[in-house]
Design a protein around this motif. Structure first.
Motif, PDB file in Angstrom:
ATOM      1  N   ILE A 274       0.918  -1.305   0.108  1.00 52.92           N
ATOM      2  CA  ILE A 274       0.326  -0.258  -0.234  1.00 52.92           C
ATOM      3  C   ILE A 274       0.955   1.239   0.413  1.00 52.92           C
ATOM      4  O   ILE A 274       2.019   1.440   0.994  1.00 52.92           O
ATOM      5  N   ALA A 275       0.834   2.034  -1.075  1.00 51.38           N
ATOM      6  CA  ALA A 275       1.572   3.540  -0.806  1.00 51.38           C
ATOM      7  C   ALA A 275       2.978   3.396  -1.356  1.00 51.38           C
ATOM      8  O   ALA A 275       3.927   3.524  -0.215  1.00 51.38           O
ATOM      9  N   PRO A 276       3.104   2.436  -2.344  1.00 47.27           N
ATOM     10  CA  PRO A 276       4.847   2.498  -3.125  1.00 47.27           C
ATOM     11  C   PRO A 276       5.804   3.278  -2.398  1.00 47.27           C
ATOM     12  O   PRO A 276       6.812   3.301  -2.313  1.00 47.27           O
ATOM     13  N   GLY A 277       5.135   4.534  -2.905  1.00 50.22           N
ATOM     14  CA  GLY A 277       6.090   4.921  -2.501  1.00 50.22           C
ATOM     15  C   GLY A 277       6.767   6.368  -1.313  1.00 50.22           C
ATOM     16  O   GLY A 277       7.887   6.292  -1.017  1.00 50.22           O
ATOM     17  N   PHE A 278       5.628   5.847  -1.044  1.00 50.74           N
ATOM     18  CA  PHE A 278       5.730   6.255   0.503  1.00 50.74           C
ATOM     19  C   PHE A 278       6.574   5.108   1.486  1.00 50.74           C
ATOM     20  O   PHE A 278       6.978   5.113   2.226  1.00 50.74           O
ATOM     21  N   VAL A 330      -0.540  15.533 -19.474  1.00 54.56           N
ATOM     22  CA  VAL A 330      -0.344  15.825 -18.354  1.00 54.56           C
ATOM     23  C   VAL A 330       0.094  14.213 -18.472  1.00 54.56           C
ATOM     24  O   VAL A 330      -0.637  13.363 -17.848  1.00 54.56           O
ATOM     25  N   GLN A 331       1.041  13.702 -17.335  1.00 52.70           N
ATOM     26  CA  GLN A 331       1.523  12.700 -17.515  1.00 52.70           C
ATOM     27  C   GLN A 331       1.351  12.114 -16.064  1.00 52.70           C
ATOM     28  O   GLN A 331       1.440  10.869 -15.922  1.00 52.70           O
ATOM     29  N   GLN A 332       1.660  12.852 -14.952  1.00 54.67           N
ATOM     30  CA  GLN A 332       2.546  12.693 -13.906  1.00 54.67           C
ATOM     31  C   GLN A 332       1.666  13.728 -12.766  1.00 54.67           C
ATOM     32  O   GLN A 332       1.463  14.768 -13.149  1.00 54.67           O
ATOM     33  N   GLY A 333       1.157  12.967 -11.485  1.00 48.42           N
ATOM     34  CA  GLY A 333       1.456  13.815 -10.347  1.00 48.42           C
ATOM     35  C   GLY A 333       2.077  13.854  -8.891  1.00 48.42           C
ATOM     36  O   GLY A 333       2.135  12.204  -8.975  1.00 48.42           O
ATOM     37  N   ALA A 334       1.793  14.201  -8.138  1.00 51.08           N
ATOM     38  CA  ALA A 334       2.008  13.817  -6.928  1.00 51.08           C
ATOM     39  C   ALA A 334       1.437  15.062  -5.791  1.00 51.08           C
ATOM     40  O   ALA A 334       1.305  15.793  -5.758  1.00 51.08           O
ATOM     41  N   LEU A 335       1.515  14.089  -4.349  1.00 48.74           N
ATOM     42  CA  LEU A 335       0.527  14.823  -3.430  1.00 48.74           C
ATOM     43  C   LEU A 335       1.171  14.789  -2.168  1.00 48.74           C
ATOM     44  O   LEU A 335       1.760  13.612  -1.587  1.00 48.74           O
ATOM     45  N   VAL A 336       1.294  15.595  -1.200  1.00 48.25           N
ATOM     46  CA  VAL A 336       2.059  15.340   0.346  1.00 48.25           C
ATOM     47  C   VAL A 336       1.257  16.065   1.082  1.00 48.25           C
ATOM     48  O   VAL A 336       0.744  17.439   0.937  1.00 48.25           O
ATOM     49  N   MET A 348       1.297  10.718   0.838  1.00 53.40           N
ATOM     50  CA  MET A 348       2.531  10.780  -0.034  1.00 53.40           C
ATOM     51  C   MET A 348       1.953   9.529  -1.264  1.00 53.40           C
ATOM     52  O   MET A 348       2.641   8.930  -0.658  1.00 53.40           O
ATOM     53  N   VAL A 349       1.648  10.763  -2.204  1.00 58.67           N
ATOM     54  CA  VAL A 349       1.261  10.017  -3.701  1.00 58.67           C
ATOM     55  C   VAL A 349       2.801  10.127  -4.599  1.00 58.67           C
ATOM     56  O   VAL A 349       2.845  11.588  -4.695  1.00 58.67           O
ATOM     57  N   SER A 350       3.216   8.971  -5.237  1.00 59.66           N
ATOM     58  CA  SER A 350       4.172   8.697  -5.241  1.00 59.66           C
ATOM     59  C   SER A 350       4.391   9.536  -6.752  1.00 59.66           C
ATOM     60  O   SER A 350       5.228  10.200  -7.501  1.00 59.66           O
ATOM     61  N   SER A 351       3.152   9.081  -7.303  1.00 61.34           N
ATOM     62  CA  SER A 351       2.641   8.945  -9.000  1.00 61.34           C
ATOM     63  C   SER A 351       1.036   8.941  -8.970  1.00 61.34           C
ATOM     64  O   SER A 351       0.386   8.568  -8.077  1.00 61.34           O
ATOM     65  N   ALA A 352       0.763   9.311  -9.916  1.00 65.09           N
ATOM     66  CA  ALA A 352      -0.146   8.688 -10.992  1.00 65.09           C
ATOM     67  C   ALA A 352      -0.910   7.580 -10.959  1.00 65.09           C
ATOM     68  O   ALA A 352      -1.892   7.129 -10.818  1.00 65.09           O
ATOM     69  N   ASN A 353      -0.162   6.888 -11.221  1.00 63.67           N
ATOM     70  CA  ASN A 353       0.426   5.873 -12.458  1.00 63.67           C
ATOM     71  C   ASN A 353       1.278   5.479 -12.518  1.00 63.67           C
ATOM     72  O   ASN A 353       2.122   5.464 -13.225  1.00 63.67           O
ATOM     73  N   GLN A 354       1.627   4.298 -11.920  1.00 61.23           N
ATOM     74  CA  GLN A 354       2.876   3.191 -11.518  1.00 61.23           C
ATOM     75  C   GLN A 354       3.527   3.038 -12.737  1.00 61.23           C
ATOM     76  O   GLN A 354       4.833   3.084 -13.161  1.00 61.23           O
ATOM     77  N   ASN A 355       2.355   2.663 -13.632  1.00 59.24           N
ATOM     78  CA  ASN A 355       2.675   1.562 -14.733  1.00 59.24           C
ATOM     79  C   ASN A 355       3.016   3.115 -15.477  1.00 59.24           C
ATOM     80  O   ASN A 355       3.717   2.352 -17.612  1.00 59.24           O
ATOM     81  N   ALA A 356       3.126   4.190 -15.812  1.00 61.48           N
ATOM     82  CA  ALA A 356       2.972   5.453 -17.213  1.00 61.48           C
ATOM     83  C   ALA A 356       4.803   5.518 -17.074  1.00 61.48           C
ATOM     84  O   ALA A 356       5.351   5.365 -15.521  1.00 61.48           O
ATOM     85  N   GLY A 358       7.537   7.541 -15.775  1.00 60.63           N
ATOM     86  CA  GLY A 358       8.186   7.896 -14.524  1.00 60.63           C
ATOM     87  C   GLY A 358       7.837   7.204 -13.331  1.00 60.63           C
ATOM     88  O   GLY A 358       7.909   7.767 -12.189  1.00 60.63           O
ATOM     89  N   GLY A 359       6.530   6.235 -13.829  1.00 61.50           N
ATOM     90  CA  GLY A 359       5.405   6.135 -11.913  1.00 61.50           C
ATOM     91  C   GLY A 359       6.532   5.509 -11.213  1.00 61.50           C
ATOM     92  O   GLY A 359       5.786   4.887 -10.351  1.00 61.50           O
ATOM     93  N   GLN A 360       6.911   5.085 -11.661  1.00 62.40           N
ATOM     94  CA  GLN A 360       8.404   4.091 -10.755  1.00 62.40           C
ATOM     95  C   GLN A 360       8.600   4.579 -10.115  1.00 62.40           C
ATOM     96  O   GLN A 360       9.992   4.526  -8.800  1.00 62.40           O
ATOM     97  N   TYR A 361       9.042   6.277  -9.839  1.00 62.12           N
ATOM     98  CA  TYR A 361      10.301   7.127  -9.595  1.00 62.12           C
ATOM     99  C   TYR A 361       8.781   8.253  -7.944  1.00 62.12           C
ATOM    100  O   TYR A 361       7.533   7.514  -8.291  1.00 62.12           O
ATOM    101  N   ASN A 362       9.656   8.032  -6.907  1.00 62.68           N
ATOM    102  CA  ASN A 362       8.333   8.547  -6.248  1.00 62.68           C
ATOM    103  C   ASN A 362       9.355  10.279  -6.285  1.00 62.68           C
ATOM    104  O   ASN A 362       9.784  11.039  -5.473  1.00 62.68           O
ATOM    105  N   LEU A 363       7.920  10.775  -7.114  1.00 60.23           N
ATOM    106  CA  LEU A 363       7.627  12.241  -7.401  1.00 60.23           C
ATOM    107  C   LEU A 363       7.594  13.306  -6.342  1.00 60.23           C
ATOM    108  O   LEU A 363       7.317  14.234  -6.544  1.00 60.23           O
ATOM    109  N   ALA A 364       7.629  13.271  -5.301  1.00 58.18           N
ATOM    110  CA  ALA A 364       6.455  13.782  -4.232  1.00 58.18           C
ATOM    111  C   ALA A 364       8.261  13.938  -3.863  1.00 58.18           C
ATOM    112  O   ALA A 364       7.965  14.863  -2.210  1.00 58.18           O
TER     113      ALA A 364
END
Length: 679
Positions: A274-278, A330-336, A348-356, A358-364
């Protein structure tokens, strides 16, 4: 050598290995203690059987119940359990099928060896094991399984020693914690979780018998590869339990009839996160403190700050907004989201879509991006703090060029227009660029850098090699700072907002509340904060950023920056090239930063994709759902010594002596629609 001769030699070798423990028993009885002492001195230390195995680290959400992630090396899962916490079925089943004389024998079972030998001779192959549970434990933890007579002799001798040092309950507990169950499961706890998603104590009879059947051969009896063989083995286990009077035949029949077939009733290893970026953020923090080996195998029980409901709301807000705006490129987004009263990271939302892309990174948390006008929260905090500006100081919004040696800088408003004289509170509310640069130059760029650093958001300076630094001399920054010319991360922007939300107190953001190991607490977050901004300044900033009238000229009344039923401070930000869109805001209970854009800053959103259209929808969606969950939220009371005059607030000695001049800007009222949009 013909095939029959080879089989005969192999059978003799098996018999030699089988009877080696009996030989040792005879030697022990006839020659000990003198020879026994000499023999034992050459053997490994038997205490290794009780050495702890690498144990999974488990991350929990703030509710102390929801598991966010099970952290372990690939292909290995292990949890240490006491025998008393395993329930009764699995220990009984293991003893019944593996070593029914376990509680009577001294570590080696001579009668079992003779019996198993005759069974094997009759079958002309090895069909029945003779090693006791104690011998198996020695083999697992001390000697390995090399098929030699010497190893078998050593195993038997050490089994005697194990029986001398440890109780039967301790031996059975160590064995069930250490034995392989296949499919990555080491020990009963991991097997119960992997195969049945249960605690060991919650296994029913049929499930326990199926797992006990794996002990002899996890691959041979693998239910995913050899279902019928595994089922037959389960039947043997249940039969052994009946023969030994542990269960009735009726119980065995009922257990055997239970449907345990995969995938609906038995499961393969799965690392649900759950919440892979976090989770990755927490893991990296653990590695920095404890090292990789301890993080992945130290048996840490980590209580984090993440609130599952808020995380789900945030993920849906970011993913849903990105999906609806994909046509804007708009490909991605993040939230803290941070609790400003403590610094706890609650979402902590690291990306809008993990499979898109840049989604593998924690953009937050990385990389820094151009924060646009959201950077103005630091500019105006520095301005109010300086005493040179108040919330009603008039600023001329007119053509302006800044000149310095080697620098000529001409800022432009987002809408390309000039709006005459406006008060500071209207300049920040409507996010006018020219007044912001004038204010920044009035307090000095260095003052803005210092304020951002104090508030936990040091601007990042980019370098030609793609790296960033945040500790550069303040002289390294130019006047474009206030318009987002230097990088920030969503985590930093949320931290900066949280300082204003906490009335000037910086609580460093944290993700780990407590860490336990072996039932003992090894780390507990120490609450504390540092007053980095005058509470009067923070109150004035909160007042300016939460007044809908202050942003009406550009955004219109009752825009998406308003959360009905709540008083919320808000600030947007858009980079000039439409690479980044931000929305930052706070209440006394929560501080939030949203970023939307593309992982590669060189790929721009479509023309006109400012923050109001791109970031604010996600920000609004999140807060509209999150604030009711947080409960009633009383807005700030004016702090002591602040001066109230003519409907506004001032630092002592900065209040005007007459009614401040109203804005002469155009369009200062408006209806409910967003009017000219501003980043």
């Amino acid at each position: 050598m013909d095939l029959s001769t080879q089989k005969l030699l192999a059978q003799r070798a098996r018999l030699a290995l089988r009877f080696a423990p009996l030989v040792l028993v005879a030697m022990f009885m006839a020659l000990a203690p003198p020879l026994g002492v000499a023999y034992a001195s050459r053997l490994p230390d038997v205490s290794a059987v009780s050495d702890p195995l690498p144990t999974d680290t488990v991350l929990y959400a703030a509710d102390n119940t929801t598991i966010l992630a099970d952290v372990h090396p690939a292909g290995y899962q292990h949890y240490d359990e006491s025998l008393s916490s395993m329930g009764s079925y699995l220990p009984q089943a293991a003893v019944a099928i593996e070593d029914h004389n376990f509680y009577q024998e001294p570590g080696v079972d001579p009668a079992g060896i003779v019996r198993a030998t005759f069974v094997d001779l009759k079958a002309r192959s090895t069909v029945e094991g003779a090693s006791t549970i104690t011998q198996q434990l020695v083999k697992l933890r001390v000697l390995g399984s090399e098929p030699t007579i010497q190893r078998k002799l050593n195993e038997a001798w050490l089994a005697f020693e194990v029986e001398r040092r440890y109780s039967k309950s301790q031996i059975l507990e160590m064995y069930l914690n250490d034995v392989q169950f296949g499919n990555s499961a080491v020990g009963a706890g991991a097997a119960s979780q992997i195969y049945f998603h249960k605690k060991t104590s919650d296994l029913d009879l049929g499930q326990a018998a199926m797992l006990a059947g794996l002990l002899r051969g996890p691959t041979q009896y693998d239910p995913f590869l050899h279902w019928q063989t595994a089922k037959d083995r389960q039947h043997e286990v249940l039969g052994a339990m009946v023969d030994q009077g542990r269960i009735s035949q009726t119980d065995a029949d009922r257990a055997f009839q239970e449907d345990l077939r995969p995938p609906n009733h038995m499961f393969m290893p799965a690392n649900d996160v759950i919440a892979p970026g976090f989770v990755n953020y927490v893991i990296q923090n653990l590695i920095r403190t404890y090292g990789k080996a301890e993080t992945y195998g130290g048996g840490l029980r980590v209580l984090t700050t993440l609130k599952v409901q808020l995380q789900a709301i945030g993920q849906n807000a970011i993913s849903g907004t990105q999906s609806s705006l994909a046509w804007r490129n708009v490909q991605q987004g993040a939230l803290v989201a941070i609790d400003p009263t403590s610094g706890a990271i609650v979402a902590m939302v690291s990306s809008a879509n993990q499979n898109a892309n840049g989604g593998q990174y924690n953009l937050a948390v990385w990389p820094p991006r151009n924060p646009g006008s959201s950077m103005k929260i630091f500019t105006y905090s520095a301005a109010i703090n300086s005493g040179q500006f108040t919330m009603t100081t008039p600023i001329q919004d007119a053509p302006f060029t800044y000149r310095a040696p080697g620098i000529t800088y001409t800022p432009q408003n987002y809408d390309g227009h000039y709006h005459g004289v406006c008060q500071v509170q209207e300049c920040i509310g409507n996010s006018l660029n020219i007044p912001a640069v004038k204010v920044e130059l009035g307090v000095g760029v260095a003052g803005v850098v210092d304020m951002a650093r104090l508030m936990g958001a040091p601007p990042w300076l980019p370098h030609a090699d793609g790296s960033f630094t945040s500790d550069d001399p303040v002289s390294s920054f130019g006047p474009s700072l206030t318009l987002g010319g230097y990088g920030e991360t969503p985590l930093q922007m949320a931290t900066g907002a949280s300082v204003l939300a906490a009335q000037g107190v910086l609580h460093q953001p944290f993700a780990i509340s407590r860490i336990d190991r072996g039932g003992k607490t090894v780390y507990s977050h120490v609450a504390g904060g540092k007053q980095v901004v005058d509470p009067k300044v923070a109150f004035i900033m909160a007042t300016m950023l939460s007044k809908d009238a202050n942003r009406a000229m550009i955004f219109g009344r009752n825009s998406q920056l308003v959360i009905p039923g709540w008083q919320v401070a808000a600030k947007t930000g858009t980079s000039d090239s439409f690479a980044d869109a931000w929305s930052v805001g706070f209440t006394p209970r929560i501080a939030v930063a949203v970023w939307m854009g593309n992982p590669d800053w060189r790929i721009k959103m479509t023309q006109g994709s400012d923050s109001y259209y791109v970031a604010v929808p996600a920000w609004h969606s999140f807060l509209a759902q999150a604030l009711p969950l947080l409960g009633p939220d009383a807005w700030y009371n004016p702090p002591p010594e602040i001066v109230s005059a003519f409907g506004s607030y001032y630092l002592p000695g900065t209040q005007p002596t007459s009614q401040p001049q109203s804005s002469t800007g155009t369009g200062g009222g408006g209806g409910g629609d967003h009017k000219k949009h501003k980043g």
